[in-house]
Design a protein around this motif. Structure first.
Motif, mmCIF file in Angstrom:
data_model
loop_
_atom_site.group_PDB
_atom_site.id
_atom_site.type_symbol
_atom_site.label_atom_id
_atom_site.label_comp_id
_atom_site.label_asym_id
_atom_site.label_seq_id
_atom_site.Cartn_x
_atom_site.Cartn_y
_atom_site.Cartn_z
ATOM 1 N N GLY A 116 1.380 -4.505 -2.457
ATOM 2 C CA GLY A 116 2.124 -4.587 -3.700
ATOM 3 C C GLY A 116 2.068 -3.297 -4.497
ATOM 4 N N TRP A 117 0.904 -2.674 -4.533
ATOM 5 C CA TRP A 117 0.739 -1.438 -5.296
ATOM 6 C C TRP A 117 1.625 -0.327 -4.719
ATOM 7 C CZ3 TRP A 117 -1.719 -0.137 -9.764
ATOM 8 C CH2 TRP A 117 -1.825 1.230 -10.039
ATOM 9 N N PHE A 118 1.545 -0.127 -3.412
ATOM 10 C CA PHE A 118 2.334 0.943 -2.795
ATOM 11 C C PHE A 118 3.827 0.640 -2.869
ATOM 12 C CE2 PHE A 118 -1.646 2.507 -1.220
ATOM 13 C CZ PHE A 118 -1.428 3.871 -1.004
ATOM 14 N N ALA A 119 4.203 -0.629 -2.719
ATOM 15 C CA ALA A 119 5.625 -0.988 -2.793
ATOM 16 C C ALA A 119 6.188 -0.710 -4.179
ATOM 17 C CB ALA A 119 5.810 -2.461 -2.433
ATOM 18 N N LEU A 120 5.477 -1.138 -5.205
ATOM 19 C CA LEU A 120 5.998 -1.035 -6.567
ATOM 20 C C LEU A 120 5.836 0.358 -7.159
ATOM 21 C CD1 LEU A 120 4.718 -4.441 -7.990
ATOM 22 C CD2 LEU A 120 7.042 -3.890 -7.255
ATOM 23 N N HIS A 121 4.681 0.972 -6.928
ATOM 24 C CA HIS A 121 4.393 2.234 -7.602
ATOM 25 C C HIS A 121 4.712 3.463 -6.759
ATOM 26 C CE1 HIS A 121 2.627 0.377 -11.136
ATOM 27 N NE2 HIS A 121 1.956 -0.438 -10.343
ATOM 28 N N ARG A 122 4.361 3.438 -5.497
ATOM 29 C CA ARG A 122 4.589 4.612 -4.643
ATOM 30 C C ARG A 122 6.039 4.673 -4.158
ATOM 31 N NH1 ARG A 122 0.859 8.486 -1.930
ATOM 32 N NH2 ARG A 122 2.172 9.570 -0.422
ATOM 33 N N ARG A 123 6.578 3.551 -3.699
ATOM 34 C CA ARG A 123 7.911 3.555 -3.114
ATOM 35 C C ARG A 123 9.001 3.331 -4.168
ATOM 36 N NH1 ARG A 123 9.197 5.932 0.268
ATOM 37 N NH2 ARG A 123 10.265 4.662 1.824
ATOM 38 N N ILE A 149 -5.305 -6.271 1.439
ATOM 39 C CA ILE A 149 -3.987 -6.102 2.065
ATOM 40 C C ILE A 149 -2.853 -6.403 1.089
ATOM 41 C CG2 ILE A 149 -2.440 -6.974 3.849
ATOM 42 C CD1 ILE A 149 -4.854 -7.360 5.648
ATOM 43 N N ALA A 150 -2.886 -7.563 0.454
ATOM 44 C CA ALA A 150 -1.774 -7.969 -0.404
ATOM 45 C C ALA A 150 -1.621 -7.044 -1.604
ATOM 46 C CB ALA A 150 -1.969 -9.404 -0.878
ATOM 47 N N TYR A 151 -2.708 -6.701 -2.248
ATOM 48 C CA TYR A 151 -2.610 -5.902 -3.469
ATOM 49 C C TYR A 151 -2.349 -4.431 -3.165
ATOM 50 C CZ TYR A 151 -3.738 -9.944 -6.239
ATOM 51 O OH TYR A 151 -3.679 -11.189 -6.840
ATOM 52 N N GLN A 152 -2.892 -3.928 -2.062
ATOM 53 C CA GLN A 152 -2.520 -2.578 -1.644
ATOM 54 C C GLN A 152 -1.028 -2.525 -1.310
ATOM 55 O OE1 GLN A 152 -4.075 0.505 -0.814
ATOM 56 N NE2 GLN A 152 -6.097 0.038 -1.626
ATOM 57 N N TRP A 195 2.462 -0.290 4.962
ATOM 58 C CA TRP A 195 1.278 0.133 4.212
ATOM 59 C C TRP A 195 0.191 0.705 5.118
ATOM 60 C CZ3 TRP A 195 -3.582 -2.321 4.690
ATOM 61 C CH2 TRP A 195 -4.582 -1.694 3.924
ATOM 62 N N GLY A 196 -0.008 0.117 6.286
ATOM 63 C CA GLY A 196 -1.073 0.580 7.166
ATOM 64 C C GLY A 196 -0.942 2.039 7.555
ATOM 65 N N LEU A 197 0.270 2.571 7.502
ATOM 66 C CA LEU A 197 0.490 3.962 7.873
ATOM 67 C C LEU A 197 -0.172 4.915 6.888
ATOM 68 C CD1 LEU A 197 1.975 5.339 10.217
ATOM 69 C CD2 LEU A 197 3.989 5.514 8.753
ATOM 70 N N TYR A 198 -0.327 4.469 5.641
ATOM 71 C CA TYR A 198 -0.978 5.327 4.647
ATOM 72 C C TYR A 198 -2.445 5.574 4.997
ATOM 73 C CZ TYR A 198 3.068 5.104 1.569
ATOM 74 O OH TYR A 198 4.329 5.239 1.045
ATOM 75 N N LYS A 199 -3.067 4.634 5.693
ATOM 76 C CA LYS A 199 -4.461 4.829 6.087
ATOM 77 C C LYS A 199 -4.593 6.006 7.043
ATOM 78 C CE LYS A 199 -6.756 1.038 7.040
ATOM 79 N NZ LYS A 199 -7.061 -0.262 7.666
#
Length: 328
Positions: free
Chosen positions: A131-138, A126-129, A268-272
């Protein structure tokens, strides 16, 4: 029968949770039966108990939204090669991971990195997904940019610090208290600000020589968001991750206009649901970082099952750092 912590009503974890025996779960089509090897406690577990989470469960239910486990049973239509493997991810609620056994959706059970033990692996998802989506995707973080991370010693914040450093960014971590400041420094933050003794807005402006930060990672809300808006730089991006502080701010959009910055939301859960392939790709990237030593989940405590409620209580009070992990 198997053991599980069950919420018998809605309220604070120490008031509503009871360790009890329940029938052993059986996997349905597309599901896995998983023996829980470690459960990473998350703030949503506290919110589930309180009835304040975005998904409201009716008692009785078992909290625990993140785990590392061993696949011991398969539902119809599931690849037999998964049997006996070690996986991480989210259980199928209402039977959460604070239990001896739980169920997972096979398509959302991710291979646990061999480089991490059970407790560390349970805290990767949860935490790293997030962080990953926040920093890299968004936020589309670029090497050399400056990132402001609130709650930098917490579960999600500590992940964001490590991921930003791994991406070649400068990191400013904001924490509450001297002990948490030491943890943030140990995670690699270039500047650590104790909001209890310093004005973090002034400190950020001084460190950036008035330019402000490129990205602000905010899982707190309230004053943290308000302060981020005051020290975000030209074409900066504020990523709203959550409201652990309990207050949802109402941003002044005219301020975003005149300072030319972006306000980005992350669920993040919406990406699932919307882009599960991106979640798998992020997991593969995180495993590679873990295997290379670029990231390592901060497990502050490993507690036995009988002390799970104590861990949730401390988490709800904001007294924990990193992840508290419950071991069977």
């Amino acid at each position: 029968m198997v053991y599980a912590w069950q919420a018998t009503a809605l309220g604070e974890p120490d008031q509503v949770l009871a360790l009890t025996d329940i029938p052993a779960p059986e996997p349905g089509p597309g599901q896995l039966l998983v023996r829980v090897r470690a459960t990473a406690l998350n703030f949503p577990d506290v919110l589930l108990c309180r009835g304040q989470y975005q998904i409201r469960l009716e008692p009785p239910f078992t909290p625990g939204v993140e785990l590392c486990g061993e696949v011991v049973g398969l539902g119809a239509g599931v690849d037999e090669r998964l049997l006996g493997t070690r996986v991480v991810g989210n259980p199928v609620l209402p039977l959460g991971a604070l239990a001896e056994y739980t169920l997972m959706t096979a398509a959302e059970a991710y291979p646990a990195p061999e480089s991490l033990d059970d407790a560390e692996a349970s805290a990767l998802h949860i935490a790293y997904q997030t962080g990953w989506f926040a920093l890299h995707r968004r936020a589309r973080l670029q090497e050399g940019e400056t990132v402001l991370v609130h709650a930098a010693a917490g579960g999600v914040g500590s992940a964001a610090v490590q991921l930003a450093k791994a991406a070649g960014a400068r990191v400013i971590g904001v924490v509450g208290g001297g002990a948490k400041a030491e943890i943030a420094r140990g995670l690699g933050a270039d500047l650590v600000i104790d909001r209890k003794s310093e004005d973090f807005i002034a400190a950020v402006k001084k460190y950036t020589e008035g330019r402000g930060v490129d990205v602000a990672f905010d899982p707190v809300g309230g004053d943290a968001y308000t302060g981020s808006a005051k020290c975000i730089g030209f074409e900066g991006r504020i990523v709203v991750v959550g409201f652990a502080g309990g207050h949802i701010p109402a941003p002044a959009l005219n301020h975003a206009l005149v300072k030319n910055y972006s306000i980005l939301g992350l669920h993040w859960g919406l990406y699932k649901q919307k882009d599960p392939g991106a979640v798998w790709a992020a997991h593969e990237a995180l495993v590679a970082l873990a295997d290379s030593g670029g990231i390592k989940p901060l497990v502050s405590e490993r507690v036995p099952v009988k002390q799970a409620v104590d861990g949730l209580t401390a988490l709800g009070r904001g007294e924990t750092t990193g992840r508290v992990v419950v071991l069977p």
